[in-house]
Motif scaffolding. Structure first.
Motif, PDB file in Angstrom:
ATOM      1  N   UNK A   1      -8.890   5.275 -29.152  1.00 40.62           N
ATOM      2  CA  UNK A   1      -9.107   6.133 -27.692  1.00 40.62           C
ATOM      3  C   UNK A   1      -8.600   5.380 -26.451  1.00 40.62           C
ATOM      4  N   UNK A   2      -8.665   5.966 -25.563  1.00 34.92           N
ATOM      5  CA  UNK A   2      -8.130   5.530 -24.178  1.00 34.92           C
ATOM      6  C   UNK A   2      -9.231   4.748 -23.481  1.00 34.92           C
ATOM      7  N   UNK A   3      -8.779   3.524 -22.969  1.00 37.22           N
ATOM      8  CA  UNK A   3      -9.669   2.896 -22.122  1.00 37.22           C
ATOM      9  C   UNK A   3      -9.897   3.544 -20.744  1.00 37.22           C
ATOM     10  N   UNK A   4     -10.898   3.686 -20.383  1.00 37.98           N
ATOM     11  CA  UNK A   4     -11.237   4.237 -19.273  1.00 37.98           C
ATOM     12  C   UNK A   4     -10.830   3.568 -17.797  1.00 37.98           C
ATOM     13  N   UNK A   5     -10.097   4.348 -17.008  1.00 36.54           N
ATOM     14  CA  UNK A   5      -9.536   3.759 -15.915  1.00 36.54           C
ATOM     15  C   UNK A   5     -10.501   3.108 -15.024  1.00 36.54           C
ATOM     16  N   UNK A   6     -10.286   2.028 -14.442  1.00 37.88           N
ATOM     17  CA  UNK A   6     -11.277   1.156 -13.629  1.00 37.88           C
ATOM     18  C   UNK A   6     -11.608   1.908 -12.295  1.00 37.88           C
ATOM     19  N   UNK A   7     -13.018   1.956 -11.963  1.00 38.73           N
ATOM     20  CA  UNK A   7     -13.440   2.493 -10.780  1.00 38.73           C
ATOM     21  C   UNK A   7     -13.335   1.721  -9.556  1.00 38.73           C
ATOM     22  N   UNK A   8     -12.663   0.345  -9.766  1.00 38.87           N
ATOM     23  CA  UNK A   8     -12.884  -0.581  -8.599  1.00 38.87           C
ATOM     24  C   UNK A   8     -11.396  -1.071  -8.462  1.00 38.87           C
ATOM     25  N   UNK A   9     -11.332  -1.487  -7.146  1.00 39.03           N
ATOM     26  CA  UNK A   9     -10.059  -2.151  -6.996  1.00 39.03           C
ATOM     27  C   UNK A   9     -10.358  -3.596  -7.305  1.00 39.03           C
ATOM     28  N   UNK A  10      -9.301  -4.006  -8.378  1.00 38.47           N
ATOM     29  CA  UNK A  10      -9.477  -5.273  -8.962  1.00 38.47           C
ATOM     30  C   UNK A  10      -9.000  -6.651  -8.382  1.00 38.47           C
ATOM     31  N   UNK A  11      -9.435  -7.620  -8.643  1.00 39.08           N
ATOM     32  CA  UNK A  11      -8.793  -8.868  -8.126  1.00 39.08           C
ATOM     33  C   UNK A  11      -7.423  -8.969  -8.323  1.00 39.08           C
ATOM     34  N   UNK A  12      -6.821  -8.432  -9.547  1.00 38.92           N
ATOM     35  CA  UNK A  12      -5.395  -8.569  -9.776  1.00 38.92           C
ATOM     36  C   UNK A  12      -4.445  -7.848  -8.944  1.00 38.92           C
ATOM     37  N   UNK A  13      -5.207  -6.604  -8.402  1.00 36.10           N
ATOM     38  CA  UNK A  13      -4.426  -5.782  -7.424  1.00 36.10           C
ATOM     39  C   UNK A  13      -4.135  -6.532  -6.187  1.00 36.10           C
ATOM     40  N   UNK A  14      -5.365  -7.362  -5.676  1.00 34.33           N
ATOM     41  CA  UNK A  14      -5.147  -8.206  -4.426  1.00 34.33           C
ATOM     42  C   UNK A  14      -4.264  -9.225  -4.767  1.00 34.33           C
ATOM     43  N   UNK A  15      -4.392  -9.934  -5.629  1.00 30.33           N
ATOM     44  CA  UNK A  15      -3.565 -11.044  -5.737  1.00 30.33           C
ATOM     45  C   UNK A  15      -2.005 -10.773  -6.041  1.00 30.33           C
ATOM     46  N   UNK A  16      -1.788  -9.502  -6.507  1.00 32.78           N
ATOM     47  CA  UNK A  16      -0.533  -9.002  -6.603  1.00 32.78           C
ATOM     48  C   UNK A  16       0.290  -8.668  -5.197  1.00 32.78           C
ATOM     49  N   UNK A  17      -0.566  -8.955  -4.172  1.00 37.29           N
ATOM     50  CA  UNK A  17       0.140  -8.629  -2.903  1.00 37.29           C
ATOM     51  C   UNK A  17       0.894 -10.093  -2.528  1.00 37.29           C
ATOM     52  N   UNK A  18       0.510 -10.978  -2.954  1.00 41.04           N
ATOM     53  CA  UNK A  18       1.089 -12.474  -2.393  1.00 41.04           C
ATOM     54  C   UNK A  18       2.805 -12.207  -2.241  1.00 41.04           C
ATOM     55  N   UNK A  19       3.570 -12.012  -3.108  1.00 44.38           N
ATOM     56  CA  UNK A  19       5.019 -11.744  -3.078  1.00 44.38           C
ATOM     57  C   UNK A  19       5.292 -10.607  -1.863  1.00 44.38           C
ATOM     58  N   UNK A  20       4.488  -9.780  -1.980  1.00 41.36           N
ATOM     59  CA  UNK A  20       4.930  -8.534  -0.755  1.00 41.36           C
ATOM     60  C   UNK A  20       4.532  -9.101   0.466  1.00 41.36           C
ATOM     61  N   UNK A  21       3.377  -9.923   0.613  1.00 35.16           N
ATOM     62  CA  UNK A  21       3.120 -10.475   1.950  1.00 35.16           C
ATOM     63  C   UNK A  21       3.985 -11.645   2.537  1.00 35.16           C
ATOM     64  N   UNK A  22       4.665 -12.205   1.488  1.00 37.66           N
ATOM     65  CA  UNK A  22       5.543 -13.547   1.846  1.00 37.66           C
ATOM     66  C   UNK A  22       6.951 -13.255   1.954  1.00 37.66           C
ATOM     67  N   UNK A  23       7.263 -12.052   1.584  1.00 39.41           N
ATOM     68  CA  UNK A  23       8.924 -11.723   1.697  1.00 39.41           C
ATOM     69  C   UNK A  23       9.099 -10.852   3.301  1.00 39.41           C
ATOM     70  N   UNK A  24      10.067 -11.084   3.598  1.00 41.42           N
ATOM     71  CA  UNK A  24      10.542 -10.352   4.630  1.00 41.42           C
ATOM     72  C   UNK A  24      10.425  -8.887   4.673  1.00 41.42           C
ATOM     73  N   UNK A  25      10.232  -8.314   5.590  1.00 38.75           N
ATOM     74  CA  UNK A  25      10.057  -6.602   5.543  1.00 38.75           C
ATOM     75  C   UNK A  25      11.849  -6.169   5.468  1.00 38.75           C
TER      76      UNK A  25
END
Length: 348
Positions: free
Chosen positions: A99-123
Motif C-alpha cells: 500500500x501507499x505510505x500516507x503523505x506527511x501532514x507536517x513540514x519536515x526538518x529535511x525540507x528545511x535543511x534542503x534549503x541550505x544550498x538554495x540560500x547560499x548560492x547567488x540568485x
C-alpha cells in the motif's frame, strides 16, 4: 475579483515593504480568507521583471513564465506533502503490504535543511530569493529550530514568507524574528460578491457561516465532498436520547478512513470544535456563528447541559486537535471523543 482586490489594504502594506524588504514576514489570519494566495502573489511580484502599476506580476516576462511552470530558481515553497499538488506521485510504497505510505501532514526538518544550498548560492538574475512556507504551524519543534537558524542569520536579498492560521502554535522565537502582517476577514459584502463570482449561488449565507466568514473556504466547502463528512458528524452530535457513543464512533470512523482528502480526522475535529462553540453560545442564550440552520436544535441541546461543562469540553477539544495530528488509532480516538461528548448531557 481576485485575492488582491479582496485584501487591497493588506496588499498596499506589502507593496510599501518592497523598498526595504525585511528578512521575514509572518502573514496571519483565519483559514480560508486567501492568505496563502496573497503571499504567493507578493512573492511573484518580487520575482517579476516587469511589475504592473498595481504592483502585481505581469504574467508575461521570463520570470513569470518560470513561475507559471512552478520552477523559478529563486523561489522555494515549503508545505506538507499532503498539500502538494503532486501528492499521489510523491507517495511511496509501504514495506509490507504494497500500500501507499500516507503523505506527511507536517513540514519536515529535511525540507528545511534542503534549503541550505538554495540560500547560499547567488540568485539567478541578481534579484531577490523567496522562501514561502505554509502553513507555518505545520512545523514540529525540531523543524522550527532548524528554520530558526536561517532567521537568526539573515542572508542578503532573501525573504522568508511564513503563512499561518494559528500563529500561537509557532515558537515565540520564530514570531519575534518576523514582521507581522495580519489579514482580516473580508466584509460580508465583499465575501458575498466573491462567492457569487465563484459560482456559489445557493445557500450563500449558510456556506459563508459554516466557513466562519472565509469566502475561499466557503467556495471549497460548497464544491467539495466535505458536506458528507460534516453531515455524518452532525447526525451523531445532534442525538442525545438513545445515543450510543461507540456506534457513533464506528460510523464516523468508516467515513474518515474512506475520505481521500488530506487530514480527514483533523477536519472532523475542526467541525466538532465549531459545533461545540455554537452549542456554548446557545447555552449562553446567544445566536450560533457557524450552524445557522441548526439554531433550534442547538438551543434544545443546550437546555440539557450547562455552560460550565461545555467550556471544559471546549478545552478538552483543543487537546483532541493536537492529538489528531499525530499517528493514532482513529476509531479509539473517536470513541473517546463521543464518550466525553455524551457526558455533557443530563440523562434525566
Amino acid at each position: 475579483m481576485n485575492t488582491i482586490e479582496l485584501h487591497d489594504q493588506v496588499w498596499q502594506q506589502l507593496r510599501a515593504r518592497r523598498a526595504q524588504l525585511p528578512h521575514a514576514l509572518l502573514i496571519t489570519g483565519q483559514r480560508g480568507i486567501g492568505k496563502f494566495d496573497l503571499a504567493r502573489r507578493f512573492a511573484e511580484s518580487l520575482l517579476c521583471e516587469n511589475v504592473t502599476p498595481a504592483g502585481s506580476a505581469c504574467g508575461s516576462c521570463l520570470a513569470c513564465g518560470w513561475l507559471a511552470q512552478g520552477n523559478h530558481p529563486d523561489l522555494r515553497l515549503l508545505q506538507p506533502d499532503a498539500l502538494a499538488e503532486n501528492e499521489s506521485s510523491e507517495a511511496v510504497e509501504g514495506e509490507g503490504g504494497g500500500g501507499r505510505k500516507k503523505a506527511s501532514q507536517q513540514i519536515t526538518i529535511d525540507q528545511v535543511r534542503g534549503l541550505d544550498a538554495f540560500l547560499h548560492l547567488g540568485t539567478h538574475r541578481h534579484g531577490v530569493r523567496v522562501v514561502l512556507l505554509s502553513p507555518a504551524e505545520a512545523m514540529n519543534r525540531a523543524t522550527a529550530n532548524a528554520l530558526l537558524k536561517s532567521l537568526e542569520e539573515p542572508i542578503a536579498n532573501t525573504l522568508f514568507i511564513l503563512v499561518a492560521s494559528e500563529p500561537h502554535r509557532l515558537l515565540p522565537t520564530i514570531r519575534s524574528r518576523c514582521q507581522s502582517v495580519p489579514v482580516r476577514r473580508p466584509s460580508r459584502h465583499l465575501a458575498v460578491q466573491w462567492l457569487g463570482q465563484a459560482g456559489v449561488n445557493d445557500a450563500i449565507d449558510d456556506w459563508l457561516a459554516l466557513a466562519g466568514g472565509s469566502p475561499l473556504l466557503a467556495v471549497e466547502l460548497a464544491g467539495s465532498g466535505e458536506r458528507a463528512l460534516l453531515d455524518a458528524l452532525l447526525a451523531q452530535v445532534a442525538r442525545t436520547e438513545g445515543f450510543d457513543p461507540l456506534a457513533a464512533a464506528a460510523n464516523l470512523d468508516k467515513l474518515v478512513k474512506a475520505d481521500k482528502r488530506p487530514a480527514p480526522l483533523k477536519r472532523t475535529l475542526d467541525w466538532a470544535q465549531k459545533w461545540l462553540f455554537d452549542l456554548t453560545l446557545a447555552s449562553a442564550g446567544l445566536s450560533p456563528r457557524y450552524f445557522l440552520p441548526q439554531a433550534p436544535l442547538l438551543q434544545r441541546l443546550a437546555r440539557a447541559t450547562d455552560t460550565g461543562k461545555l467550556l471544559a469540553f471546549n478545552r478538552k477539544a483543543l487537546q483532541y486537535k493536537a492529538q489528531c495530528e499525530q499517528p493514532l488509532n482513529s476509531r479509539l480516538f473517536l470513541e473517546d471523543f463521543f464518550l466525553n461528548y455524551a457526558g455533557l448531557f443530563r440523562t434525566s
